[in-house]
Design a protein around this motif. Structure first.
Motif, PDB file in Angstrom:
ATOM      1  N   VAL A   1      11.956 -56.878  52.761  1.00  0.00           N
ATOM      2  CA  VAL A   1      11.712 -58.393  52.698  1.00  0.00           C
ATOM      3  C   VAL A   1      12.928 -59.064  52.445  1.00  0.00           C
ATOM      4  N   ASP A   2      13.315 -58.698  51.279  1.00  0.00           N
ATOM      5  CA  ASP A   2      14.590 -59.348  50.450  1.00  0.00           C
ATOM      6  C   ASP A   2      15.776 -59.102  51.423  1.00  0.00           C
ATOM      7  N   MET A   3      15.973 -58.243  52.015  1.00  0.00           N
ATOM      8  CA  MET A   3      17.346 -57.918  52.950  1.00  0.00           C
ATOM      9  C   MET A   3      16.979 -58.848  54.064  1.00  0.00           C
ATOM     10  N   VAL A   4      15.839 -58.876  54.719  1.00  0.00           N
ATOM     11  CA  VAL A   4      15.754 -59.820  55.868  1.00  0.00           C
ATOM     12  C   VAL A   4      15.876 -61.343  55.215  1.00  0.00           C
TER      13      VAL A   4
ATOM     14  N   VAL B   1      17.600 -63.278  67.319  1.00  0.00           N
ATOM     15  CA  VAL B   1      18.264 -64.095  66.395  1.00  0.00           C
ATOM     16  C   VAL B   1      18.025 -63.449  65.133  1.00  0.00           C
ATOM     17  N   ASN B   2      16.813 -63.170  64.684  1.00  0.00           N
ATOM     18  CA  ASN B   2      16.590 -62.672  63.406  1.00  0.00           C
ATOM     19  C   ASN B   2      17.275 -61.439  63.293  1.00  0.00           C
ATOM     20  N   GLU B   3      17.103 -60.382  64.134  1.00  0.00           N
ATOM     21  CA  GLU B   3      17.830 -59.006  63.949  1.00  0.00           C
ATOM     22  C   GLU B   3      19.166 -59.301  63.859  1.00  0.00           C
ATOM     23  N   CYS B   4      19.992 -60.014  64.726  1.00  0.00           N
ATOM     24  CA  CYS B   4      21.220 -60.170  64.727  1.00  0.00           C
ATOM     25  C   CYS B   4      21.876 -60.835  63.342  1.00  0.00           C
ATOM     26  N   LEU B   5      21.080 -61.845  62.907  1.00  0.00           N
ATOM     27  CA  LEU B   5      21.464 -62.361  61.576  1.00  0.00           C
ATOM     28  C   LEU B   5      21.499 -61.369  60.416  1.00  0.00           C
TER      29      LEU B   5
END
Length: 596
Positions: free
Chosen positions: A321-324, A421-425
């Motif tokens: 969660v923190d990594m994301v 977008v979330n994955e790429c970021l």
């Protein structure tokens, strides 16, 4: 947590809170009986949608029933998925599925009836009743398709043949999933083992090249044996689609396919042209992979084997969660707060348990939380999946918060944008901050493989579809030999002369079920490209780009997908989004070569 627990052994904070929908099955059954009484009233409006007041009443009732139906569906399906061994929830699922089909029959008259009204009537309705203006875009979109709607008798005839039209796909599914048998192969321990379509990926990424080669030959050799049967099935499906396109008065199959979402054919053509103009990058990647594997010749069965060993990473859920959150930080405080709300308010069913459905998804309705199913297993891929599915959920959250029910769902063309977008970021953040060389190489290669598999490969599929449909539209018969030639030549073009294009790859078209969903796969490429364009802008332009992106998230289905993206700064009618993805691919290639 490495061994699957029983459902009741999982800490409630790691389970989704479905009881927010219904407290128990007794409440669900009570609501089900209510909707069964309410829904048939919709049928009473048939033949009466000829004035603004009645139309508005019907649309209001249809929304009321639909929202109740979605609540019942979501509860039944999610309860069933959390533990598939619980027969009571399987029963709920069967009941609501049957009712959903029944509901469809109650409202099926609406579109044909509205389209049969005299010219200008619908526009007049919008002027007469202020409340109907909410439905203006829906009505305009319906009228846009009027030239392609046949008489009620003709439409009814086509509808009655729907089961027959689906025969090629049904035959292929049964044949490939139930009847197709593969030979045994030798595994890494030298043992003879059963081989199936689903086990193919396990063996094609083996470090043992002999295992990869044998798996490749077992799979494609078997499809080659049945190429004529499968070619007959696929061309029958393609001919059916061409027949429907002509019957519905479209100029081509591709125009018919793109019409429901009002996507210009130029978007499809631009995608293929831009990828073709950048194939030198894929050729370069193939060459790098060849060097990393240390082989004289790179074969098709070498394409999936990892060139960078996966680092030994055990990532607890909270760490994930923190990594994301660190990765998506550029999206701003509001976005991060909503993401955290999802964690705290139990949107997510985190861990595997006995009987739980495999995989991952995001699903909910206008009146529920945007739930997420995970099977978190402490690997980086699970962290990436968390980012991906929460991207879907935040897209749904914003759409439902900002749009009325009628426009709260986004289209398939837009569906994979927010998740990617979330994955790429996330992965961009890992690449830029990672100091361990091995891990950094792993992340770089991971994103390169994402682009190769999602953009290059799916565009090659899209080009295959364009070529085969064009020939069928022109009345040219296609045999397995023609299909093999088209597919083989595309592989030669895409992968270049640094790679051995093994003869058996020519029959890969025979194992792609998506080809029975005509002109579907291109959306993987366009969705990834739109996401990459957003990501580049967010990282480059900051808050201004974030606001545009949030405008996209808030738009739901309130306009055509192309317009929604364009307003947010991503114009899919140009080559720029796809070129942005190619530019990132080149940047990653440069990084990979610099680190080696």
């Amino acid at each position: 947590m490495n061994l699957a627990k029983n459902r009741n052994e999982i800490d409630p904070k790691f389970k989704w809170d479905i009881e927010k929908i219904y407290a128990d099955t007794e409440t669900w059954n009570k609501e089900f009986q209510e909707i069964k009484t309410l829904a048939p009233k919709l049928k009473e409006y048939e033949g009466k949608l000829n004035n603004a007041e009645t139309l508005y009443e019907f649309l209001q009732l249809e929304e009321k029933v639909s929202r109740k139906l979605y609540l019942l569906l979501i509860y039944a399906f999610l309860k069933s998925d959390e533990d598939t061994t619980q027969n009571q929830y399987q029963a709920l699922k069967s009941k609501i599925q049957a009712f959903a089909a029944e509901f469809g029959s109650y409202v099926s008259f609406m579109n044909p009836e509205l389209l049969s009204l005299p010219e200008g009537t619908m526009e007049k309705f919008l002027e007469e009743k202020e409340e109907l203006k909410l439905y203006k875009f829906m009505i305009e979109d319906l009228l846009r398709n009027k030239p392609h709607v046949l008489s009620q008798k003709e439409e009814a005839l086509l509808a009655s043949a729907e089961d027959i039209f689906g025969a090629p796909q049904n035959i292929y599914n049964i044949f490939s999933n139930a009847d197709l048998k593969f030979p045994q192969i030798t595994n890494e321990e030298g043992e003879k083992v059963d081989f199936t379509e689903s086990s193919y990926f396990k063996y094609i990424i083996s470090k043992n090249r002999d295992v990869r080669k044998e798996a490749f030959e077992a799979l494609f050799g078997t499809y080659e044996s049945f190429k004529n049967t499968i070619a007959t099935s696929l061309t029958a499906s393609t001919k059916k689609f061409a027949f429907m396109a002509k019957t519905k008065k479209f100029n081509s199959s591709i125009e018919y396919a793109l019409s429901p979402l009002n996507i210009p054919v130029s978007v499809y053509d631009n995608l293929i042209e831009t990828i073709n103009n950048n194939l030198n990058l894929l050729h370069r990647y193939v060459d790098v992979k060849k060097k990393l594997l240390g082989v004289d010749e790179l074969h098709m069965y070498d394409l999936y084997v990892p060139v960078i060993d996966v680092p030994d990473m055990h990532i607890e859920f909270q760490e994930g969660v923190d990594m994301v959150k660190e990765g998506i930080k550029p999206l701003g405080e509001e976005y991060l707060n909503i993401f955290q709300e999802g964690i705290d308010n139990r949107w997510i069913d985190v861990y595997e348990n006995k009987g739980k459905r495999n995989g991952a998804y995001s699903w909910g309705s206008y009146d529920t939380m945007p739930y997420v199913l995970l099977n978190y297993n402490f690997k980086y891929n699970d962290v990436s999946t968390l980012a991906h599915e929460m991207g879907h959920s935040l897209h749904s959250y914003y759409s439902r918060k900002e749009q009325p029910f009628v426009y709260s769902n986004y289209t398939l063309f837009c569906a994979e944008v927010a998740s990617t977008v979330n994955e790429c970021l996330l992965i961009n953040d890992r690449i830029s901050k990672e100091t361990d060389k091995k891990k950094k190489l792993y992340y770089i290669n991971e994103q390169l493989e994402q682009i190769r598999g999602t953009v290059f490969r799916q565009t090659m599929f899209a080009e295959f579809e364009r070529e085969t449909h064009k020939l069928i539209d022109a009345g040219t018969p296609l045999t397995s030999e023609e299909l093999n030639d088209i597919y083989y030549n595309l592989n030669k073009k895409y992968y270049g002369d640094k790679m051995v294009i093994d003869d058996l790859i020519k029959v890969e078209w025979a194992r792609i079920p998506h080809f029975y969903r005509d002109f579907y796969v291109y959306q993987y490429s366009t969705g990834y490209s739109a996401a990459m364009s957003f990501t580049s802008a967010i990282l480059r332009d900051g808050e201004e780009a974030v606001e545009r992106y949030k405008g996209f998230l808030k738009s739901g289905g309130s306009d055509y997908s192309i317009n929604i993206l364009k307003k947010a700064g991503v114009d899919m009618t140009t080559t720029k989004p796809v070129q942005d993805t190619m530019d990132r691919f080149k940047e990653l290639l440069d990084m990979l070569e610099a680190e080696l």
